[in-house]
Every structure is written in structure tokens, then in C-alpha cells.
Design an enzyme around this catalytic site. Structure first.
Site, short mmCIF file in Angstrom:
data_model
loop_
_atom_site.label_atom_id
_atom_site.label_comp_id
_atom_site.label_asym_id
_atom_site.label_seq_id
_atom_site.Cartn_x
_atom_site.Cartn_y
_atom_site.Cartn_z
N ASN A 150 0.82 -1.22 0.00
CA ASN A 150 0.00 0.00 0.00
C ASN A 150 0.85 1.27 0.00
O ASN A 150 0.37 2.34 0.34
CB ASN A 150 -1.01 -0.02 1.16
CG ASN A 150 -0.33 -0.21 2.51
OD1 ASN A 150 0.88 -0.06 2.62
ND2 ASN A 150 -1.11 -0.54 3.53
N ARG A 288 3.22 7.32 11.22
CA ARG A 288 2.65 6.82 12.46
C ARG A 288 2.40 8.00 13.39
O ARG A 288 3.24 8.90 13.52
CB ARG A 288 3.60 5.82 13.16
CG ARG A 288 3.60 4.44 12.55
CD ARG A 288 2.24 3.73 12.67
NE ARG A 288 2.23 2.42 12.03
CZ ARG A 288 1.74 2.16 10.81
NH1 ARG A 288 1.22 3.12 10.07
NH2 ARG A 288 1.75 0.92 10.33
N GLN A 317 -4.66 3.53 18.40
CA GLN A 317 -5.78 3.35 17.47
C GLN A 317 -6.66 2.21 17.94
O GLN A 317 -6.12 1.16 18.30
CB GLN A 317 -5.25 3.09 16.06
CG GLN A 317 -4.63 4.34 15.46
CD GLN A 317 -4.22 4.20 14.02
OE1 GLN A 317 -3.69 5.13 13.44
NE2 GLN A 317 -4.41 3.05 13.42
N HIS A 336 -7.44 6.14 10.05
CA HIS A 336 -6.33 5.45 9.37
C HIS A 336 -6.85 4.66 8.15
O HIS A 336 -7.17 3.49 8.26
CB HIS A 336 -5.63 4.53 10.37
CG HIS A 336 -4.31 4.02 9.91
ND1 HIS A 336 -3.39 3.43 10.74
CD2 HIS A 336 -3.73 4.00 8.68
CE1 HIS A 336 -2.33 3.08 10.05
NE2 HIS A 336 -2.52 3.40 8.79
#
Ligand code: NAD
Length: 402
Positions: A150, A288, A317, A336
Site C-alpha cells: 500500500n 505513524r 488506534q 487510518h
């Protein structure tokens, strides 16, 4: 015949509005290789339709038929936080854990200590900081991820957010929805990016892709990285290399962060570093959340030291409902999502299947997928991480209430 293994897979919840029965498009483009030539994930077979939702519980990363067909046990849950969570209970005798960074199952030292059989932690995506890598090293657990799956998805999101911040897109969109036409209000924080200086912290797969995508905007491009690019790459994009992040931020109007989270980068963007940036700088962080000090970012937006902050990564998260980044001024945050587009899901689901096929057959996992193996950082881990742990504070994720 291999003995049955327990594969524990943590995925995000299904859509609250119901699982899609149709999709916006009829498929996704078929790619033949990544930039630079790395080959695409190459499992023997897939049991899912590329372009469909695979990353939530019912999507199962397309793994059930394959895993159960080999006589192994597949447990899938989204319940990942707290000592009473399904994840923590099932972990006790799991052989393999699969987790996505978007909804990370934090594998802390405590949890690793409780999991007597754990041998392999697979990140369905990129970025394995949700695993205590020091503990994985000390306990001879292999950690791997689907390198490149990704990277371009994230680069596209970062470019979108750079433009959204500089042109101040979000408030202008909101005005339209509210039925207004207040042009002066709409443009009072809106600039062209042409002529600005744009820099990336780390020019790995994502950082370099961002530089390439920003090149046509006629900006001056800067980077810092622990590994310098080749002279040819620097010349092609007219890049200025900076030996450290402080030198980079002093020279830039826009800074996009693309290094992994590891002890060298934890809270790198603190009050001191942000104070060295040009007044009115923009930060985009799709790397991050914990690379930035959350309170220092919010304060700099309040004072105007930062003109905008965007990204899609938070810590922990899911981000608590009262996380200060949800309400600070001039932000363009998303949850995210950048690395889990439907296009990306197809690649990392195939990559996880490739890793599991190799694992069950006793074959080696590609070097570029490795983060930790044999008690050491290995492959991409040795190139891009440092030893140590950055999961401290992740238990706060249990406080999230939908
Ligand atoms: P990569 O391994 O190709 O690149 C990482 C680069 O960071 C390397 O060039 C490395 O030398 C550099 N680096 C490491 N430590 C550094 C330091 N202290 N200072 C300067 N440079 C440093 O990885 P990538 O595919 O480009 O991904 C980078 C990171 O992006 C991942 O580790 C992950 O945290 C994040 N990511 C986020 C998403 C998302 O959905 N938001 C998806 C994928 C990756």
C-alpha cells in the site's frame, strides 16, 4: 502433513451501514509489478474478488477456505483491546497472529509473554510498530509485513492532504454543503503550492513516491533519510538532501513524514523541532501518529506556528473520542484509511496468503517482507527500523467507545 495451527486474525469491524452488496466500480486495475521492479504478491491461488471489502471481519482477508482446507484453525475478531478481549483470550495458544495497522492488535511484551505458541506475527499492510519488536527479537518470533502493498496508496493520500492543507480545501467544501457562497472567508487561508519548498522525512518506498508525485507541481523538493538516494535519483527530481531532520524542516514550507515508528523516530516532532520550522508550515503525517507529540502539534496549530496538520495515523488506534487531534484547528485528518483502499486490500490479502502458503510449506518468506527473524532485525526491518519497543501506552486504545 503439518500439524494443525491456530491462526488468530484481527480485522476492523464490518461497515456500520451494512456490508456492501454492490461497489462503486466493477473492479480494480491489474498491476504487473511495483515501481523499481519488486514483484506483486504471488500466492498459488486466491479465494476472493479483488476490489471487494476484505479488511473487515466478514471479508476475512479471503483466508478461511484456504486455512481451514489445510486443517488449520482460523479465528477472526475485531475485539482486540483490554485483558478481557477476544484477542487476548485467543492469543494464549495461537501460533500465528495477523493484524492490520488500521486496527492494530498491539502485541506488547506482556501479551507475548502470555502467548506460549506464538511463532509468527504478520502485518496485513506495512508498519509493524504495533508489535513490541524487542520482545519479538528476544522470543524468536518472526515478524513480517507485505512490503510495498500500500506504499503508493499512502503516497496518493499524502499528496491529497498536502494539497488539501495548502489550498485549504476542507473549510471550502464545508461552506458549499452549508449552502453558503462566502468567497472571502473561503480563501483567507488558501495558497498555491507552486514555488513552495516541500520535504519528506524518509525517502523509502512511500517518501520517494511522494517526491515523484510532487515534482510536476513546480516546487523545490527536499529529503532526509538514513540511506541517501543515488545521485541519479537526486538529479532526476532536483532533490536537496539534508543530513538531519532539523536541517530539512528549516528549509521547507511543507513536511511529509514517511519513516517507520521505532525508537529513533518516536516523538521526533516535538515542541522543540516544531519551533524550528518556518512559521506557517504544514505537516502531513501518514507514517505513524506517535512520531509526533500530539500536544505539541495541537499547540502549534493554536499559535499559528503550524498553518495546518493532516494525516491518517493516530496513537493509540482507535483514537479516543476526546483525542485532541479530532478538534484542533486547521487540521484535515482522516481515520487510518490511506493504506486500506479497496485496491490496497486486494494486494495485502494476496500478500498474507503468499506468506501463509510459505509458512505452512516450510519455505522461506521473501527478504523484503521480513522485519524480525531469528532473533534479529532482518530484511526491510534491518534497513528501516532500529531495535526496541514503541508500543508503550497502547493499552489506552481500550478506552475507545463507539
Ligand atoms: P520503507 O521501508 O520503504 O521506507 C522507510 C524509510 O525510512 C527508509 O528509507 C529508511 O531508511 C527511512 N528511515 C528509517 N528510520 C529513519 C530515521 N530515523 N531517519 C530518517 N529516515 C529513516 O517503507 P515505506 O513503504 O516507505 O513505509 C514507511 C512507513 O509508512 C511504514 O513503516 C509505516 O509506518 C507507514 N505506512 C503507513 C501506512 C498508512 O496506511 N498510513 C501504510 C503503509 C506504511
Amino acid at each position: 502433513m503439518t500439524t494443525a495451527q491456530k491462526i488468530l486474525c484481527v480485522l476492523y469491524d464490518d461497515p456500520v451501514d451494512g456490508y456492501p452488496s454492490t461497489y462503486a466500480r466493477d473492479g480494480i486495475p491489474s498491476l504487473t509489478s511495483y515501481p523499481g521492479g519488486q514483484s506483486m504478491p504471488s500466492p498459488g491461488k486466491i479465494d476472493f474478488v479483488p476490489g471487494e471489502l476484505l479488511g473487515s471481519v466478514s471479508g476475512e482477508l479471503g483466508l478461511r477456505k484456504f486455512v481451514e482446507g489445510l486443517g488449520h484453525n482460523l479465528v477472526i475478531t475485531s475485539d482486540k483491546d483490554g485483558v478481557d478481549s477476544t484477542f487476548e483470550r485467543e492469543l494464549i495458544d495461537a501460533d500465528v497472529v495477523i493484524s492490520q495497522p488500521f486496527w492494530p492488535a498491539y502485541l506488547t511484551a506482556d501479551r507475548i509473554k502470555k502467548s506460549r505458541n506464538l511463532k509468527l506475527a504478520i502485518t496485513a499492510g506495512i508498519g509493524s510498530d504495533h508489535v513490541d519488536l524487542q520482545s519479538a527479537i528476544d522470543n524468536n518470533i518472526t515478524v513480517c509485513e507485505v512490503t510495498y502493498c500500500n506504499s503508493i496508496s499512502v503516497a496518493e493520500h499524502a499528496v491529497m492532504q498536502i494539497l488539501a492543507l495548502v489550498r485549504d480545501y476542507i473549510p471550502q467544501y464545508r461552506l458549499v454543503v452549508e449552502g453558503r457562497w462566502d468567497i472571502a472567508d473561503a480563501v483567507s487561508r488558501s495558497y498555491d503550492i507552486e514555488g513552495m519548498s516541500v520535504g519528506v522525512v524518509a525517502a523509502g518506498r512511500i517518501g520517494l513516491a511522494v517526491l515523484k508525485r510532487m515534482y510536476p507541481f513546480d516546487v523545490s523538493l527536499h529529503y532526509t533519510d538514513r540511506h541517501r538516494l543515488t545521485i541519479e535519483q537526486e538529479d532526476e527530481l532536483g532533490l536537496t538532501f539534508h543530513p538531519d531532520v532539523e536541517s530539512l524542516v528549516k528549509a521547507c514550507d511543507v513536511v511529509s513524514i514517511h519513516c517507520p515508528l521505532h525508537p529513533e523516530t518516536e516523538h521526533l516532532f516535538d515542541e522543540k523541532l516544531i519551533s524550528k520550522m518556518r512559521r506557517g508550515s504544514y505537516i502531513v503525517n501518514t507514517a505513524r501518529g506517535k512520531i509526533c507529540d500530539k500536544n505539541a502539534v495541537a499547540k502549534a496549530l493554536e499559535t499559528g506556528q503550524l498553518a495546518g496538520y493532516a494525516g491518517d495515523v493516530w496513537f493509540p488506534q482507535p483514537a479516543p473520542t476526546d483525542h485532541i487531534w479530532r478538534t484542533m484547528p486547521n487540521h484535515a485528518m482522516t481515520p487510518h484509511t490511506s493504506g486500506t483502499s479497496l485496491s490496497a486490500q486486494a494486494r495485502y490479502a494476496a500478500g498474507v496468503r503468499e506468506i501463509l502458503e510459505n509458512w505452512f510449506n516450510g519455505n522461506r518468506i521473501r527478504d523484503e517482507y521480513l522485519i524480525v527473524q531469528g532473533g534479529h532485525l532482518a530484511g526491510t526491518g534491518a534497513h528501516s527500523y532500529s531495535e526496541g519497543d514503541t508500543t508503550g501506552g497502547s493499552d489506552e486504545a481500550a478506552k475507545f467507545n463507539r
